[in-house]
Design a protein around this motif. Structure first.
Motif, mmCIF file in Angstrom:
data_model
loop_
_atom_site.group_PDB
_atom_site.id
_atom_site.type_symbol
_atom_site.label_atom_id
_atom_site.label_comp_id
_atom_site.label_asym_id
_atom_site.label_seq_id
_atom_site.Cartn_x
_atom_site.Cartn_y
_atom_site.Cartn_z
ATOM 1 N N GLN A 1 107.014 -79.867 -41.101
ATOM 2 C CA GLN A 1 107.494 -80.865 -42.038
ATOM 3 C C GLN A 1 108.807 -80.353 -42.623
ATOM 4 O OE1 GLN A 1 104.764 -79.452 -45.861
ATOM 5 N NE2 GLN A 1 105.192 -81.600 -45.570
ATOM 6 N N ARG A 2 109.604 -81.275 -43.095
ATOM 7 C CA ARG A 2 110.901 -80.874 -43.646
ATOM 8 C C ARG A 2 110.692 -79.983 -44.862
ATOM 9 N NH1 ARG A 2 115.126 -83.408 -41.362
ATOM 10 N NH2 ARG A 2 114.701 -85.335 -40.175
ATOM 11 N N GLY A 3 111.478 -78.941 -44.905
ATOM 12 C CA GLY A 3 111.371 -78.004 -46.010
ATOM 13 C C GLY A 3 112.257 -76.804 -45.755
ATOM 14 N N SER A 4 112.270 -75.906 -46.703
ATOM 15 C CA SER A 4 113.092 -74.708 -46.581
ATOM 16 C C SER A 4 112.196 -73.492 -46.429
ATOM 17 C CB SER A 4 113.984 -74.540 -47.818
ATOM 18 O OG SER A 4 113.192 -74.406 -48.988
ATOM 19 N N VAL A 5 112.747 -72.455 -45.863
ATOM 20 C CA VAL A 5 112.044 -71.195 -45.705
ATOM 21 C C VAL A 5 113.042 -70.077 -45.943
ATOM 22 C CG1 VAL A 5 112.449 -71.227 -43.211
ATOM 23 C CG2 VAL A 5 110.632 -69.795 -44.150
ATOM 24 N N ALA A 6 112.606 -69.033 -46.622
ATOM 25 C CA ALA A 6 113.493 -67.927 -46.957
ATOM 26 C C ALA A 6 112.820 -66.602 -46.647
ATOM 27 C CB ALA A 6 113.868 -67.980 -48.435
ATOM 28 N N VAL A 7 113.642 -65.599 -46.412
ATOM 29 C CA VAL A 7 113.119 -64.258 -46.163
ATOM 30 C C VAL A 7 112.285 -63.815 -47.366
ATOM 31 C CG1 VAL A 7 113.741 -61.835 -45.830
ATOM 32 C CG2 VAL A 7 114.999 -63.623 -44.617
ATOM 33 N N GLY A 8 111.110 -63.294 -47.104
ATOM 34 C CA GLY A 8 110.220 -62.846 -48.166
ATOM 35 C C GLY A 8 109.147 -63.844 -48.539
ATOM 36 N N ASP A 9 109.265 -65.098 -48.071
ATOM 37 C CA ASP A 9 108.236 -66.100 -48.370
ATOM 38 C C ASP A 9 106.893 -65.659 -47.801
ATOM 39 O OD1 ASP A 9 109.895 -67.792 -49.740
ATOM 40 O OD2 ASP A 9 110.120 -69.254 -48.122
ATOM 41 N N GLU A 10 105.842 -65.830 -48.604
ATOM 42 C CA GLU A 10 104.499 -65.502 -48.124
ATOM 43 C C GLU A 10 103.983 -66.620 -47.228
ATOM 44 O OE1 GLU A 10 100.222 -63.887 -49.828
ATOM 45 O OE2 GLU A 10 101.459 -65.158 -51.107
ATOM 46 N N VAL A 11 103.264 -66.235 -46.187
ATOM 47 C CA VAL A 11 102.669 -67.182 -45.246
ATOM 48 C C VAL A 11 101.158 -67.018 -45.313
ATOM 49 C CG1 VAL A 11 102.546 -67.923 -42.845
ATOM 50 C CG2 VAL A 11 104.694 -67.023 -43.753
ATOM 51 N N THR A 12 100.445 -68.119 -45.594
ATOM 52 C CA THR A 12 98.990 -68.084 -45.683
ATOM 53 C C THR A 12 98.384 -69.168 -44.794
ATOM 54 O OG1 THR A 12 98.972 -69.577 -47.591
ATOM 55 C CG2 THR A 12 99.033 -67.208 -48.049
ATOM 56 N N THR A 13 97.111 -69.028 -44.478
ATOM 57 C CA THR A 13 96.451 -70.023 -43.638
ATOM 58 C C THR A 13 96.347 -71.361 -44.360
ATOM 59 O OG1 THR A 13 94.312 -69.209 -44.427
ATOM 60 C CG2 THR A 13 95.097 -68.372 -42.310
ATOM 61 N N MET A 14 96.590 -72.438 -43.626
ATOM 62 C CA MET A 14 96.471 -73.782 -44.169
ATOM 63 C C MET A 14 95.009 -74.171 -44.310
ATOM 64 S SD MET A 14 98.112 -77.292 -42.605
ATOM 65 C CE MET A 14 97.373 -76.993 -40.993
ATOM 66 N N GLY A 15 94.158 -73.692 -43.418
ATOM 67 C CA GLY A 15 92.744 -74.035 -43.441
ATOM 68 C C GLY A 15 92.418 -75.127 -42.439
ATOM 69 N N SER A 16 91.219 -75.063 -41.896
ATOM 70 C CA SER A 16 90.753 -76.028 -40.905
ATOM 71 C C SER A 16 89.618 -76.849 -41.487
ATOM 72 C CB SER A 16 90.266 -75.307 -39.644
ATOM 73 O OG SER A 16 91.215 -74.364 -39.190
ATOM 74 N N SER A 17 89.320 -77.956 -40.836
ATOM 75 C CA SER A 17 88.205 -78.791 -41.261
ATOM 76 C C SER A 17 86.912 -77.989 -41.211
ATOM 77 C CB SER A 17 88.093 -80.013 -40.344
ATOM 78 O OG SER A 17 86.967 -80.796 -40.680
ATOM 79 N N GLY A 18 86.206 -77.938 -42.338
ATOM 80 C CA GLY A 18 84.974 -77.151 -42.395
ATOM 81 C C GLY A 18 85.209 -75.659 -42.424
ATOM 82 N N GLY A 19 86.478 -75.242 -42.566
ATOM 83 C CA GLY A 19 86.779 -73.810 -42.612
ATOM 84 C C GLY A 19 86.667 -73.097 -41.289
ATOM 85 N N ARG A 20 86.691 -73.845 -40.169
ATOM 86 C CA ARG A 20 86.592 -73.244 -38.844
ATOM 87 C C ARG A 20 87.663 -73.821 -37.932
ATOM 88 N NH1 ARG A 20 80.265 -73.376 -37.228
ATOM 89 N NH2 ARG A 20 81.045 -72.024 -35.587
ATOM 90 N N PRO A 21 88.450 -72.998 -37.269
ATOM 91 C CA PRO A 21 88.290 -71.546 -37.188
ATOM 92 C C PRO A 21 88.905 -70.758 -38.342
ATOM 93 C CG PRO A 21 90.090 -72.208 -35.769
ATOM 94 C CD PRO A 21 89.482 -73.483 -36.332
ATOM 95 N N PHE A 22 89.684 -71.407 -39.201
ATOM 96 C CA PHE A 22 90.343 -70.657 -40.261
ATOM 97 C C PHE A 22 90.073 -71.280 -41.622
ATOM 98 C CE2 PHE A 22 93.175 -70.087 -36.502
ATOM 99 C CZ PHE A 22 92.926 -68.738 -36.307
ATOM 100 N N VAL A 23 89.690 -70.427 -42.568
ATOM 101 C CA VAL A 23 89.576 -70.873 -43.951
ATOM 102 C C VAL A 23 90.977 -70.881 -44.559
ATOM 103 C CG1 VAL A 23 87.264 -69.889 -44.127
ATOM 104 C CG2 VAL A 23 89.228 -68.552 -44.879
ATOM 105 N N ALA A 24 91.136 -71.545 -45.674
ATOM 106 C CA ALA A 24 92.455 -71.666 -46.310
ATOM 107 C C ALA A 24 92.746 -70.465 -47.205
ATOM 108 C CB ALA A 24 92.513 -72.949 -47.132
ATOM 109 N N GLY A 25 94.035 -70.171 -47.339
ATOM 110 C CA GLY A 25 94.495 -69.206 -48.324
ATOM 111 C C GLY A 25 94.465 -67.751 -47.930
ATOM 112 N N VAL A 26 94.200 -67.438 -46.660
ATOM 113 C CA VAL A 26 94.180 -66.042 -46.231
ATOM 114 C C VAL A 26 95.606 -65.593 -45.897
ATOM 115 C CG1 VAL A 26 93.313 -64.398 -44.527
ATOM 116 C CG2 VAL A 26 91.860 -66.290 -45.307
ATOM 117 N N PRO A 27 96.080 -64.470 -46.454
ATOM 118 C CA PRO A 27 97.426 -63.982 -46.119
ATOM 119 C C PRO A 27 97.574 -63.716 -44.622
ATOM 120 C CG PRO A 27 96.549 -62.805 -48.023
ATOM 121 C CD PRO A 27 95.413 -63.600 -47.450
ATOM 122 N N VAL A 28 98.698 -64.184 -44.065
ATOM 123 C CA VAL A 28 98.985 -63.946 -42.652
ATOM 124 C C VAL A 28 100.194 -63.030 -42.493
ATOM 125 C CG1 VAL A 28 99.427 -65.011 -40.409
ATOM 126 C CG2 VAL A 28 98.087 -66.240 -42.118
#
Length: 289
Positions: free
Chosen positions: A211-238
Motif C-alpha cells: 500500500q502507498r506509504g513511506s519507509v525509512a531506515v530503522g523502521d521496525e517490521v512486525t508480523t501483520m497477523g493471519s486469520s486465526g493467528g495461523r501461520p503467523f500471529v500479529a505483532g511479532v518482531p521480524v
C-alpha cells in the motif's frame, strides 16, 4: 550389566535413517511424504536424545573417565543454565507475552541456503499439541512456521527461506508490506534506484510495500497477523529496515530488512499455540441524529 547406547551410536542410527529419507526425496519417490512421516516417527526419539546430550556418561571405574565425567557434568550444568536464561528471555519477549506456548530446542538443521539454514527440526511434535502452520519464535522475534510434524518432532521453515513470505507492518504508521528471503539469494542485486547494481548483503530480507506509504531506515517490521493467528500471529518482531530503494517498486519504495533472529544460531525456541494477549478495544458509539 548392559550399558546404555552411547550418543555416538544414536547419531549413527540417526544418520543412517536420514539417508533413507534423503535418497527417497532426491529420487522423487511418490511415497516421500509417507517416508517423511515414518522418519519423524522413528527418528524423533533419537533426535530428542541426541539433541539433549543423551546416552551413557563416562565410565566411573576409570579414574581418567571420572575426571572427564566431572567436566562433562559441568558442561551439562552450564548448558542447562543457559537454556533457562534463554527461556526466561523468550517468555519476557514481546512475541510471547500472554501467549500459550510450547518451549522447544533445535535438534537438527536441514538444507542450507545462501544465507544459512532454511529448515530446522525441533524436539516437540504432535504429542505435545503441535500442528502445522503454527508460529515459531525465540527471544529476538520471528523464527518461522511449522510445516510438518511427527509424534516427537516438527520441522520449521525459517525466515529468509525462499518459500516463506510474511505479511508485515512497517514503522509507526503500520504500512502493510510483504517480506521474503529474496534479498539473501546469491548474486541478487538492487535493480533500480539508489544502489542499483550493488549486491545486497547476504541474510537480509526483501520488503515490498503493498500500500502507498513511506519507509525509512530503522523502521521496525512486525508480523501483520493471519486469520486465526495461523501461520503467523500479529505483532511479532521480524526485523528493522536497513536500506531503502526509492525506485524499487512500481507504486512504493522497496527496502532491505535486517532480521531480528540469526537463524545460524538457533537454540531455544517456542511454538505459539495462541496469540499474545492484546489490549482490549474500547467500544465507540455513532453520532446522534
Amino acid at each position: 550389566m548392559r550399558r546404555r547406547p552411547s550418543r555416538r551410536r544414536l547419531l549413527v542410527g540417526l544418520v543412517a535413517a536420514t539417508l533413507v529419507v534423503v535418497v527417497a526425496d532426491v529420487s522423487g519417490w511418490s511415497a516421500t511424504d509417507r517416508v517423511r512421516g515414518l522418519g519423524a516417527t522413528v527418528l524423533g526419539p533419537l533426535e530428542r536424545v541426541a539433541g539433549r546430550g543423551g546416552g551413557a556418561g563416562p565410565d566411573a571405574a576409570d579414574p581418567r573417565a571420572a575426571r572427564v565425567g566431572l567436566g562433562y557434568d559441568a558442561a551439562v550444568d552450564a548448558r542447562a543454565v543457559d537454556e533457562v536464561r534463554q527461556l526466561r528471555a523468550l517468555l519476557d519477549s514481546p512475541g510471547a507475552t500472554g501467549a500459550r506456548l510450547v518451549p522447544a530446542r533445535v535438534v537438527a538443521v536441514g538444507s542450507q541456503g545462501a544465507a544459512g539454514p532454511e529448515r530446522v527440526t525441533i524436539d516437540v511434535g504432535s504429542r505435545d499439541g503441535i500442528t502445522v502452520d503454527r508460529t515459531v519464535v525465540n527471544a529476538q522475534g520471528l523464527v518461522g512456521r511449522v510445516v510438518s510434524t511427527g509424534p516427537w518432532t516438527a520441522d520449521v521453515l525459517l525466515v529468509g527461506a525462499p518459500d516463506l513470505a510474511v505479511g508485515v507492518r512497517v514503522g509507526r504508521a503500520g504500512t502493510l508490506g510483504s517480506l521474503t528471503g529474496a534479498a539473501g539469494a546469491a548474486g541478487s542485486v538492487r535493480p533500480t534506484g539508489l544502489g542499483a547494481g550493488r549486491p545486497r548483503p547476504a541474510g537480509q530480507l526483501d520488503l515490498q510495500l503493498v500500500q502507498r506509504g513511506s519507509v525509512a531506515v530503522g523502521d521496525e517490521v512486525t508480523t501483520m497477523g493471519s486469520s486465526g493467528g495461523r501461520p503467523f500471529v500479529a505483532g511479532v518482531p521480524v526485523g528493522r529496515v536497513s536500506s531503502v530503494d526509492p525506485g524499487g517498486g512500481r507504486f512504493a519504495p522497496t527496502a532491505a530488512v535486517q532480521p531480528s533472529v540469526d537463524v545460524t544460531r538457533l537454540d531455544v525456541v517456542a511454538v505459539l499455540l495462541t496469540a499474545p494477549r492484546t489490549t482490549p478495544r474500547a467500544a465507540v458509539g455513532g453520532a446522534a441524529r
